[in-house]
Write an enzyme that holds these catalytic residues in place. Sequence first.
Site, short mmCIF file in Angstrom:
data_model
loop_
_atom_site.label_atom_id
_atom_site.label_comp_id
_atom_site.label_asym_id
_atom_site.label_seq_id
_atom_site.Cartn_x
_atom_site.Cartn_y
_atom_site.Cartn_z
N LYS A 184 0.80 -1.23 0.00
CA LYS A 184 0.00 0.00 0.00
C LYS A 184 0.83 1.28 0.00
O LYS A 184 0.50 2.25 0.67
CB LYS A 184 -0.96 0.00 1.20
CG LYS A 184 -1.95 -1.15 1.16
CD LYS A 184 -2.88 -1.14 2.35
CE LYS A 184 -2.22 -1.62 3.60
NZ LYS A 184 -3.13 -1.89 4.70
N ASP A 226 -5.42 -5.94 10.46
CA ASP A 226 -6.76 -5.31 10.54
C ASP A 226 -7.90 -6.30 10.29
O ASP A 226 -8.99 -6.17 10.86
CB ASP A 226 -6.87 -4.09 9.60
CG ASP A 226 -6.39 -4.36 8.19
OD1 ASP A 226 -5.90 -5.48 7.92
OD2 ASP A 226 -6.50 -3.46 7.34
C1 GLC Z 1 -2.75 -5.03 2.47
C2 GLC Z 1 -1.92 -5.63 3.60
C3 GLC Z 1 -2.78 -6.49 4.50
C4 GLC Z 1 -3.99 -5.69 4.99
C5 GLC Z 1 -4.76 -5.15 3.79
C6 GLC Z 1 -5.97 -4.32 4.19
O1 GLC Z 1 -3.16 -6.05 1.64
O2 GLC Z 1 -0.87 -6.40 3.04
O3 GLC Z 1 -2.05 -6.95 5.60
O4 GLC Z 1 -4.80 -6.50 5.76
O5 GLC Z 1 -3.90 -4.35 2.99
O6 GLC Z 1 -5.60 -3.21 4.93
#
Ligand code: GLC
Length: 494
Positions: A184, A226
Amino acid sequence: MCLVCIKLRRLNIIIYVVRRHISSDSYKHIKMLKSLLNRLYISDDVLHKLSDTMRHEMDRGLSAKTTEEAEIKMLPTYVTGTPNGTEEGEFLALDLGGTNFRILLVKIVAGEEKEITMDSQIYHISKELMNGTGTQLFDHLVECLWDFLLKRGMMCQLLPIGFTFSFPTKHLGIDKTILIRWTKGYTASGVEGEDIGKLLNDAINRKFKIRCLNFDLKIMSTVVNDTVGTMISCGYDDNDTCMGMIVGTGTNMCYMEKQENIEVLGKNETGGEMCVNTEWGAFGDNSGSLKDIRTQFDIEIDEKSPNPGEHIFEKMISGMYMGEIVRLIILKLCSNREIFDGIASDSVLFHSGLSTAFVSHILNPKNSTDMLRSHLAGLGVIAEDEDIQKLIKICDAISTRAAHLCAAGVVAVAKKIKENRGDLNMTIGIDGSVYRKHPTFAKLFHAKVHDLCGELKIAFKESMDGSGRGAALVAAVECRLHNISTKTPESDDE
Ligand code: GLC
């Protein structure tokens, strides 16, 4: 033939040629838009196949032999206990995962009055911090924490911390969490391969030690993804919850798996269940499972991202990329003078010039054509009614594709749970800005899950603040299991 007649005839010929030109051109344009939209449509047959491939990748992720090369990593989280309602006390929850960092003070009351109250504050994470050094990033998080406590007169009273850290991590037990890789848009140096809980505690020590005389160095902080926070948070209210999904800046899914199936745990498994963080965003990374449905726009987004070749599934779905895909499509159509009379404004021309909020705005049924026209004018784009219709179609196609891909993923996970438990009923806790704020995503997603899931009965539970509330609950469970006091100590500020 008289001169006037000759001139008129010439004029007619010119008009005819121009008309022919315009109509063949617009025909070509309509064909092009149509073929772009067709390319974004994924049939149920293809969705079923994708779901089966994901299901297969999940097995490879669970198996010790294939986990390294599997696209879906299936990371054990060591979260085995869910709240039983007896947890109580005050906790701090920290939530880092997108462009914001949230801090929450969570009060959990047990017993008949069972209640959770939260007081939260959001802090922005700048691009410089996302892409600077780990020390700068963690020091900033602790600066925010200090500010939060200061405003509430709670300095030097560090409570147990639940830290939602929404990136792929490897858990070596509940208190050691190693970042595998950033996603991200984050690239902060010196964090990959390190223990996140330790980096946080070190930063807390740096800041608090000089300010709080009798500062206790041992802070209990539990790091969770999360998705896990979301699942635990929903599970507190609904016992059937066995999956947690996020569709926000990124996308991901966790679920409860039999420990005996998680081979990477070795012989330590106890026979119960453990939450597995699938990291499904990485589906399609190695084997090209998504190559038949990826478009030139998806490829371009990936190539220009800070992590090319990684998290391919996520880049076709989540909020970090949705606006950008729409922007690339508009640019393509502009280059053919097929939209906005071929005039691209700065917001269309530059990378990341359109956000997912823009897509939501365009698809919001409450916004009339006139309102959309003036919104576009604000972005420097002059739009005819026809342009607005085209824009709606593009935003709709991108959103539908994202919702349907998530639905295929959910069905893969739900089938696995059914195999394990034999139960057809399950609830999925869901959080994330795209799921909560996009005007059509949730509806499209629910409908497609029902189309694809056959006999399974899947209920959806939206979880407001799920990840932060869930992180506090995970910390609360840990405190219960280890008899750690969760009462606010008497104030002994500076
Ligand atoms: C990205 C991260 C993951 C997280 C997701 C949603 O894919 O790698 O760990 O849960 O974003 O935030």
